[in-house]
Design an enzyme around this catalytic site. Structure first.
Site, short mmCIF file in Angstrom:
data_model
loop_
_atom_site.label_atom_id
_atom_site.label_comp_id
_atom_site.label_asym_id
_atom_site.label_seq_id
_atom_site.Cartn_x
_atom_site.Cartn_y
_atom_site.Cartn_z
N GLY A 71 -10.64 12.67 -34.45
CA GLY A 71 -10.60 11.42 -33.71
C GLY A 71 -10.62 11.65 -32.21
NE ARG B 52 1.46 5.57 -38.81
CZ ARG B 52 1.07 4.40 -39.32
NH1 ARG B 52 1.82 3.33 -39.14
NH2 ARG B 52 -0.06 4.30 -39.98
NE ARG B 53 4.64 12.18 -33.67
CZ ARG B 53 4.22 13.43 -33.45
NH1 ARG B 53 3.29 13.97 -34.24
NH2 ARG B 53 4.72 14.13 -32.44
CE1 TYR C 169 -2.41 17.43 -36.06
CE2 TYR C 169 -1.78 15.75 -34.47
CZ TYR C 169 -1.58 16.40 -35.67
OH TYR C 169 -0.56 16.01 -36.50
CE LYS D 48 -16.79 14.96 -43.12
NZ LYS D 48 -17.33 16.26 -42.64
N GLY E 260 -20.93 14.97 -42.11
CA GLY E 260 -21.85 16.07 -41.84
C GLY E 260 -21.12 17.27 -41.26
CB SER F 223 -19.30 17.28 -37.26
OG SER F 223 -18.71 16.60 -38.37
CE LYS G 259 -16.32 18.61 -45.78
NZ LYS G 259 -15.48 19.18 -44.72
#
Length: 332
Positions: free
Chosen positions: A13, A32-33, A49, A106, A134, A136, A189
């Protein structure tokens, strides 16, 4: 220029928000946090992240869901697959007709066995839902490394808008009307990437991985077509393309988790060490249930479930796959 809100501040994101900001859109990131938002505001970086990637000063950072959703033209849902229904339900009161929902998660919903686009449509029936999928890795997209991806939907006009607004010289977007195939390829996958990591953890070689990936895409394709997908989709970006990148890169948390499992660590130990959502684990049970529902032979999926949830030894699982009854390669 569009107003785009990204719901979820994980690595993917955040990377999409950074890219869309560079595309010239008005971008908002919702998390959210509150502490996550405050840290991103302070450092203009998602240290948890996606460290070392600058978040532009024009990107709005908020944990006010109504603010994030109500004025957006495009809403990007970037949350773990198991959180999709709750998140879609939460944003539904603020969504307006004409907004486009782009799901980038996914997976398959455990229990209902529904594709994520169908889950979102149940919660937000007034808006078109697109699936972006895809090969990425977030880390590469955020660094403007050339990437090609696909957007699929039952609403072709919506895919054309997403293609137009997301595409740039470093991020090529194709449209695809086969939403079933795109979603199934993206979800399953991750299972094959787990198995690929297990083989790496056991010290197996390139021959093993090539066989696994080839038989894996055959397995995914059989299920996808049984569910209404098209064969050619599985030869494309959301099929073999996503499979290659997820099975071979250390950016892949599914592969990293598989390596730890192959080295003998338990599932709990593995998830604690990876520290991020491993979608292959979330999808494993749903994959096995779908194989039974559609009467599709999926031996790799079955073996992964035995390793994850029945404490089967990884090496034994591989040998059992190798010694199955003789068969023909092509079953389509």
């Amino acid at each position: 220029m569009r107003r785009v809100s990204v719901i979820g501040a994980g690595s993917w994101g955040t990377a999409l928000a950074v890219m869309l900001d560079k595309n010239g859109h008005d971008v908002t990131i919702w998390a959210r946090r509150k502490d996550s938002i405050e840290n991103m505001k302070k450092y203009r970086e998602n240290k948890d992240y996606l460290p070392d990637i600058h978040i532009g000063e024009n990107v709005v950072l908020t944990n006010d869901l109504e603010l994030a959703v109500s004025n957006a033209d495009i809403i990007v849902l970037s949350v773990p697959s198991k959180a999709v229904r709750d998140t879609a339900t939460s944003i539904a009161p603020f969504v307006k007709e004409g907004q486009i929902i782009v799901n980038v998660s996914k997976g398959i919903e455990e229990g209902s066995l529904k594709r994520l686009s169908k889950v979102i449509q149940e919660c937000i029936p007034k808006c078109p839902v697109c699936t972006l999928s895809g090969p990425s890795h977030a880390e590469e997209v955020a660094k403007d490394i050339p990437t090609a991806i696909v957007v699929a939907s039952e609403d072709f006009d919506a895919t054309k808008i997403v293609q137009q607004e997301f595409m740039n010289p470093m991020f090529r977007v194709y449209t695809n009307s086969d939403e079933v195939g795109v979603e199934i390829g993206g979800a399953f996958k991750n299972l094959i990437a787990l198995a690929s990591g297990m083989c790496d953890g056991l010290g197996f070689g390139d021959n093993t991985k090539a066989a696994l990936m080839t038989r894996g895409i055959a397995e995914i394709g059989r299920l996808g077509m049984a569910m209404g997908g098209r064969l050619e989709t599985f030869a494309g970006l959301s099929g073999i393309g996503d499979l290659i990148v997820t099975c071979t890169s250390m950016h892949s948390r599914n592969r990293r988790a598989g390596i730890l499992l192959g080295q003998g660590k338990s599932l709990d130990e593995t998830l604690k060490e990876v520290k991020m959502v491993v979608e292959g684990v979330n999808t494993a049970k749903a994959g096995y249930e779908l194989s039974k529902k559609y009467d599709v032979d999926m031996p790799i999926t079955r073996a992964i479930n035995e390793v994850l949830f029945e404490n089967k030894d990884v090496k034994t699982a591989v040998l059992d796959l190798m010694m199955r009854e003789k068969t023909s390669e092509i079953k389509f």
